[in-house]
Design an enzyme around this catalytic site. Structure first.
Site, short mmCIF file in Angstrom:
data_model
loop_
_atom_site.label_atom_id
_atom_site.label_comp_id
_atom_site.label_asym_id
_atom_site.label_seq_id
_atom_site.Cartn_x
_atom_site.Cartn_y
_atom_site.Cartn_z
N TYR A 266 -16.89 -16.16 -75.83
CA TYR A 266 -17.54 -15.82 -74.56
C TYR A 266 -16.64 -14.97 -73.66
O TYR A 266 -17.07 -13.94 -73.14
CB TYR A 266 -18.00 -17.10 -73.85
CG TYR A 266 -18.81 -16.85 -72.61
CD1 TYR A 266 -19.99 -16.11 -72.67
CD2 TYR A 266 -18.41 -17.33 -71.38
CE1 TYR A 266 -20.74 -15.87 -71.53
CE2 TYR A 266 -19.15 -17.10 -70.23
CZ TYR A 266 -20.31 -16.37 -70.32
OH TYR A 266 -21.05 -16.13 -69.19
N GLU B 209 -17.83 -6.24 -72.42
CA GLU B 209 -18.84 -5.72 -71.50
C GLU B 209 -18.17 -4.99 -70.33
O GLU B 209 -18.65 -3.93 -69.88
CB GLU B 209 -19.70 -6.87 -70.96
CG GLU B 209 -20.57 -7.54 -72.02
CD GLU B 209 -21.25 -8.78 -71.48
OE1 GLU B 209 -21.27 -8.97 -70.25
OE2 GLU B 209 -21.78 -9.58 -72.30
#
Length: 441
Positions: free
Chosen positions: A365, A372
């Site tokens: 994660y 991103e």
């Protein structure tokens, strides 16, 4: 050899073994005409000329006499000698059950039989006399049911027997004198009053559970809801599995060249899966799932910005290697998350899958958020150059407000969302595995 020396040697042998000798003719040599049913021999010595025997003569449950004789005894014809080793047995009871704990480790060839209110136990294992065959039998005070439950561990054998009638027994065995190998199991021991209180507490808990279940209104649409959630998770699992396998195969075949066309080969399926993911925000609002609304909204909204705005609107971004890492990290997490939820809908759990679902996100994660963020940073000069999504401003304030400023603010919110979701997922993981440990203990 003097008689006293014989006797000393004999008594030393008696400490090592116990023999039960049954006469075939009901006659004990050297005891004149005494007729007995059983001779319990404590030991014997033979120097080649004479045999010394110390024995107890029993007639039923009554001991007739003790005999010490140096008369000749032909054991091969008149007697059958069997060595018996008994393990330590600990017992406790409740109104409806009997618990036996046999202190025998590493048991093999275990045999436990119930017949005529008598339990017969035989097993090969390591006990007080080393690695040998141990056996015992107990005739219970009152009737018992024929079914028996037992569990063998590395340390002991646990036996559970149900009484014929739920009542308290004054003792365990029919004979008043307790066998030497039998002792109370103080780990389970309760007196009659404590056992009655325990039984009453169980009855009250059962009544309370029934009353709670009767007050709770059963959902008539529960099956429909579970069916919908199962199909949703199944579709998402298939979609992300296709993306994961496709990218993995292309990586092995094309190597780094697969980085540059990841978007064009997987974007359509990812568009579909990400639009379906909007239901993960709606499901908590409708009460279909127990997950929190806010963490789900952060994840879905964040991925939609990256997929539809950064990659979907900028063709220059679609050929960058960062697309591969973002998509691959997303799909790796989801190929374990969705099957976990899918199996939960049908009340099934795989321990390995559960561990992966609650552990794999810990490294993946944060890596996904970093990938991103790299994509957002790489898109800033492109948005400044193309003026896409820019806001026009009055002449006094300038020509336009670039969309890159919004993305810079979004970068800050992205890492704030990482902190919120990471904390939420960590609490979820700790709660999950803590409850599992309680069930085990």
């Amino acid at each position: 050899m003097p008689f006293r020396r014989w006797l000393q040697l004999l008594l030393s042998c008696c400490k090592k073994r116990m023999l039960i000798v049954i006469l075939s003719h009901g006659q004990f040599a050297g005891s004149n005409s005494t007729s007995v049913k059983e001779v319990r021999t404590f030991g014997f010595l033979n120097d080649g000329h004479r045999k010394l025997v110390i024995a107890e003569l029993w007639n039923g449950n009554r001991k007739e006499t003790n005999v010490i004789t140096d008369k000749h005894v032909d054991i091969s014809e008149n007697m059958v000698a069997v060595q018996i080793l008994t393990p330590r047995v600990y017992w406790a009871q409740r109104h409806g059950e009997i618990f036996l704990r046999v202190e025998l480790s590493d048991t093999k060839d275990l045999e436990i039989n119930l017949q005529d209110n008598t339990i017969q136990f035989r097993a090969q294992g390591h006990g007080a006399k080393g690695d040998n065959e141990y056996k015992f039998s107990l005739e219970f005070l009152e009737g018992i049911r024929p079914e028996i439950e037992h569990k063998s561990t590395q340390r002991q054998v646990d036996i559970k027997i149900k009484k014929q009638e739920e009542r308290w027994w004054d003792r365990l065995t029919l004979q008043e004198k307790k066998p030497l190998f039998l002792a109370p199991d103080f780990n389970r021991w309760l007196d009659e009053s404590d056992a009655e209180m325990e039984l009453q507490a169980k009855e009250e808990e059962k009544i309370h559970k029934i009353s709670v279940e009767s007050r709770v209104r059963k959902d008539p649409y529960l099956g429909l809801k579970k069916g919908y959630l199962f199909m949703y998770n199944l579709v998402q699992f298939l979609g992300f599995s296709w993306i994961f396998v496709n990218m993995t195969v292309r990586l092995f075949i094309l190597g780094q060249d697969s980085f540059y066309d990841t978007f064009h080969t997987t974007a359509d399926v990812l568009y579909f899966c990400q639009m379906m993911a909007a239901l993960e925000v709606i499901n908590p609002l409708l009460g279909l799932v127990k997950t929190s609304f806010f963490p789900a909204m952060i994840q879905v909204a964040g991925r939609n910005v990256i997929l539809f705005v950064i990659f979907g609107c900028l063709e220059e971004m679609q050929i960058k290697p960062v697309v591969f890492f973002v998509f691959y990290l997303w799909s790796t997490i989801e190929v374990f998350r969705y099957p976990f939820y899918m199996l939960a809908c049908i009340g099934t759990e795989w321990k390995l899958l559960t561990w992966l679902r609650y552990s794999l996100w810990i490294p993946l994660y944060p890596l996904g958020v970093v990938a991103e963020a790299v994509a957002v940073i790489q898109s800033l000069p492109i948005f400044d150059k193309t003026r896409m999504f820019s806001l026009p401003l009055p002449a006094l304030l300038g020509h336009y407000l670039s969309f890159s400023y919004t993305l810079q603010l979004y970068l800050v919110l992205m890492f704030l969302g990482l902190f919120i979701n990471f904390r939420y997922l960590y609490k979820q993981r700790r709660r999950r595995f803590r409850s599992r440990k309680r069930k085990v203990h």
